[in-house]
Design a protein around this motif. Structure first.
Motif, PDB file in Angstrom:
ATOM      1  N   LEU A  42       0.935  -1.103  -0.152  1.00 39.81           N
ATOM      2  CA  LEU A  42       0.032  -0.027   0.035  1.00 39.81           C
ATOM      3  C   LEU A  42       0.925   1.156  -0.080  1.00 39.81           C
ATOM      4  N   VAL A  43       1.943   1.367   0.697  1.00 40.69           N
ATOM      5  CA  VAL A  43       2.725   2.497   0.748  1.00 40.69           C
ATOM      6  C   VAL A  43       3.476   2.744  -0.495  1.00 40.69           C
ATOM      7  N   ASP A  44       3.907   1.489  -0.925  1.00 40.44           N
ATOM      8  CA  ASP A  44       4.946   1.456  -2.006  1.00 40.44           C
ATOM      9  C   ASP A  44       3.884   2.287  -3.372  1.00 40.44           C
ATOM     10  N   ARG A  45       2.606   1.732  -3.371  1.00 39.50           N
ATOM     11  CA  ARG A  45       1.902   2.213  -4.401  1.00 39.50           C
ATOM     12  C   ARG A  45       1.518   3.815  -3.989  1.00 39.50           C
ATOM     13  N   THR A  46       1.404   4.114  -2.997  1.00 39.82           N
ATOM     14  CA  THR A  46       1.338   5.748  -2.706  1.00 39.82           C
ATOM     15  C   THR A  46       2.557   6.271  -3.352  1.00 39.82           C
ATOM     16  N   LEU A  47       3.846   5.824  -2.924  1.00 36.70           N
ATOM     17  CA  LEU A  47       4.927   6.449  -3.274  1.00 36.70           C
ATOM     18  C   LEU A  47       4.897   6.593  -4.952  1.00 36.70           C
ATOM     19  N   ARG A  48       4.733   5.243  -5.503  1.00 36.09           N
ATOM     20  CA  ARG A  48       4.863   5.313  -6.940  1.00 36.09           C
ATOM     21  C   ARG A  48       3.788   5.884  -7.863  1.00 36.09           C
ATOM     22  N   ASP A  49       2.426   5.800  -7.387  1.00 38.36           N
ATOM     23  CA  ASP A  49       1.277   6.197  -8.201  1.00 38.36           C
ATOM     24  C   ASP A  49       0.568   7.484  -7.663  1.00 38.36           C
ATOM     25  N   PHE A  50       0.900   8.214  -6.694  1.00 36.81           N
ATOM     26  CA  PHE A  50       0.207   9.399  -6.350  1.00 36.81           C
ATOM     27  C   PHE A  50       0.730  10.405  -7.450  1.00 36.81           C
ATOM     28  N   ASP A  51      -0.413  11.101  -8.043  1.00 34.25           N
ATOM     29  CA  ASP A  51      -0.107  12.249  -8.823  1.00 34.25           C
ATOM     30  C   ASP A  51      -1.053  13.459  -8.538  1.00 34.25           C
ATOM     31  N   GLY A  52      -1.645  13.379  -7.522  1.00 36.56           N
ATOM     32  CA  GLY A  52      -2.542  14.518  -7.015  1.00 36.56           C
ATOM     33  C   GLY A  52      -3.781  14.005  -7.188  1.00 36.56           C
ATOM     34  N   ASP A  53      -4.322  12.839  -7.494  1.00 39.14           N
ATOM     35  CA  ASP A  53      -5.682  12.359  -7.534  1.00 39.14           C
ATOM     36  C   ASP A  53      -5.964  11.789  -6.262  1.00 39.14           C
ATOM     37  N   MET A  54      -6.974  12.444  -5.542  1.00 35.87           N
ATOM     38  CA  MET A  54      -7.063  11.753  -4.165  1.00 35.87           C
ATOM     39  C   MET A  54      -8.069  10.501  -4.111  1.00 35.87           C
ATOM     40  N   SER A  55      -8.556   9.962  -5.383  1.00 38.30           N
ATOM     41  CA  SER A  55      -9.230   8.905  -5.337  1.00 38.30           C
ATOM     42  C   SER A  55      -8.205   7.614  -5.233  1.00 38.30           C
ATOM     43  N   LEU A  56      -6.839   7.864  -5.230  1.00 35.96           N
ATOM     44  CA  LEU A  56      -5.904   6.566  -5.061  1.00 35.96           C
ATOM     45  C   LEU A  56      -6.077   6.481  -3.724  1.00 35.96           C
TER      46      LEU A  56
END
Length: 421
Positions: free
Chosen positions: A117-131
């Motif tokens: 979950l944390v790795d996805r946050t670091l990798r995929d967050f681009d400003g879209d809060m739906s993540l």
């Protein structure tokens, strides 16, 4: 090199601005952004106080600092809106880390899920809060699964504890019945040991299975009386027609409470036909059989928690004892585990009103241990244990944010503002 944190990012950002600034200008961050850096840093400082420094949870929270700072810089609702997706996700990670990953034997599958979950946050967050909504949903589903498993595990521990309690009560009643039969009789050590230990267990098991109004219980009482009469000085040995049946009954009963076939047969012969050739020629001597009976594991025997000294039972402690006895099973306690003030939560899963023993489990339903209600009361009186039922209604993140606000108010000399729920 460890994960980047808020403390790394602020000077890095200023260095980047200086490189791109016109000659002679010294760029600075807007005051609002500086405040955001400080607030996020303080928030994470509070959150990590609830996890062990060397735990997986500590590392995961550290990794989340930079992406959550990006959220706070772009959306100031993060601080005030408790329903903000990123805030809810951060709280879920913090609480899971503090409570579910708080033990040395942390669940490997849950650690892996949290790391993903944390790795996805670091990798995929681009400003879209739906993540964050998606990640929170995934984590919540996993936690619900292990929570159901925890409930099953806890129920098993409770059922086992209640079974032991019933067995202890049955043994007490059986011991009273045997005492009534043997009281006032001068019995050989061999016979008395058999009746006080093995036969008491036999009757306790019958009490649990059939009750004390059953024919089986009555029959075993009669057998005990026969054994007492046979052991009295000058008593005639059992009649030849009666001895085989009596020996078989005793031997069969002893096997039900854990005696092997050979030793149960030998004990029965020594009791009922001590002068027969079969008993004399038995490989196990009377002394050996006696030692085996004395050393045999008792049915359902468990070590009871030690009772405190009378001087420890102060009025405050006794008041705590009375309070504990009113608590519902499932009440959470928080215990201080060392001199550094580290804390851990444990669930009061069950306690015995008969023995005064309290049983605690962790979040995964695993039994942590037993202790007497008096010792628990002493810990509460000394500040080493406390109820968390009211505090548990407030999220870990909200408590951390409240602590930040209190700290800031202390700096400013004014009362702290209430964090917006």
């Amino acid at each position: 090199i460890g994960p980047r944190t808020v403390a790394h990012l602020q000077p890095d950002l200023l260095a980047h601005l200086r490189r791109s600034a016109p000659a002679g200008e010294s760029p600075v961050l807007p005051d609002e952004d500086n405040d955001t850096f400080d607030l996020v840093g303080m928030l994470f400082d509070e959150l990590v106080k609830d996890v062990r420094p060397s735990s997986p949870a500590s590392t995961l929270l550290t990794k989340l600092q930079v992406p959550l700072l990006r959220v706070a810089l772009s959306d100031k609702r993060f601080f005030n809106d408790s329903h903000h997706p990123a805030r809810q996700m951060l709280n879920a990670v913090a609480e899971t880390g503090a409570y579910w990953l708080g033990d040395d034997d942390a669940d490997g599958a849950l650690v892996s899920k949290m790391q993903g979950l944390v790795d996805r946050t670091l990798r995929d967050f681009d400003g879209d809060m739906s993540l964050f909504e998606s990640l929170l949903k995934d984590l919540s589903s996993h936690l619900q699964t292990i929570a159901r498993k925890a409930e099953v595990a806890e129920r098993r521990h409770v059922e086992a504890a209640r079974g032991k309690e019933r067995l202890a009560q049955a043994r007490d009643r059986a011991a009273d019945a045997v005492k009534e039969i043997t009281e006032g009789s001068e019995l050989p050590v061999f016979t008395r040991t058999l009746l006080n230990q093995a036969w008491t267990d036999v009757m306790a098991l019958t009490s649990l299975r059939h009750g004390e109004e059953s024919p089986a219980w009555t029959q075993q009482l009669e057998t005990a009386k026969k054994l007492v009469n046979l052991a009295k000085p000058g008593a005639a040995a059992a009649a030849e027609t009666e001895a085989p049946a009596l020996q078989k009954e005793v031997a069969d009963s002893l096997r039900q409470v854990g005696y092997h076939e050979a030793e149960s047969d030998a004990i029965a012969k020594r009791l009922i036909a001590p002068t027969t050739e079969a008993a004399v020629d038995d490989a196990a001597s009377r002394t050996e059989l006696l030692m085996r009976m004395k050393s045999a594991s008792r049915l359902g025997t468990t070590e009871k928690p030690a009772k405190p000294k009378p001087e420890q039972l102060t009025p405050e402690v006794l008041a705590r004892v009375a309070q504990i006895k009113t608590l519902a099973f499932g009440t959470w306690f928080e215990f201080v585990t060392n001199a550094q003030g580290d804390r851990v939560r444990r669930r009061l899963s069950w306690y015995s009103p008969v023995s005064g023993t309290a049983m605690f489990v962790n979040h995964r339903g695993q039994k942590i241990g037993d202790q007497s209600i008096e010792h628990l009361a002493i810990q509460m009186a000394n500040g080493q244990a406390r109820l968390v039922e009211e505090e548990a209604k407030v999220s870990l993140l909200d408590r951390a944010w409240g602590a930040v606000m209190k700290t800031l108010a202390g700096f400013g000399g004014s009362k702290p503002k209430e964090a917006v729920a």
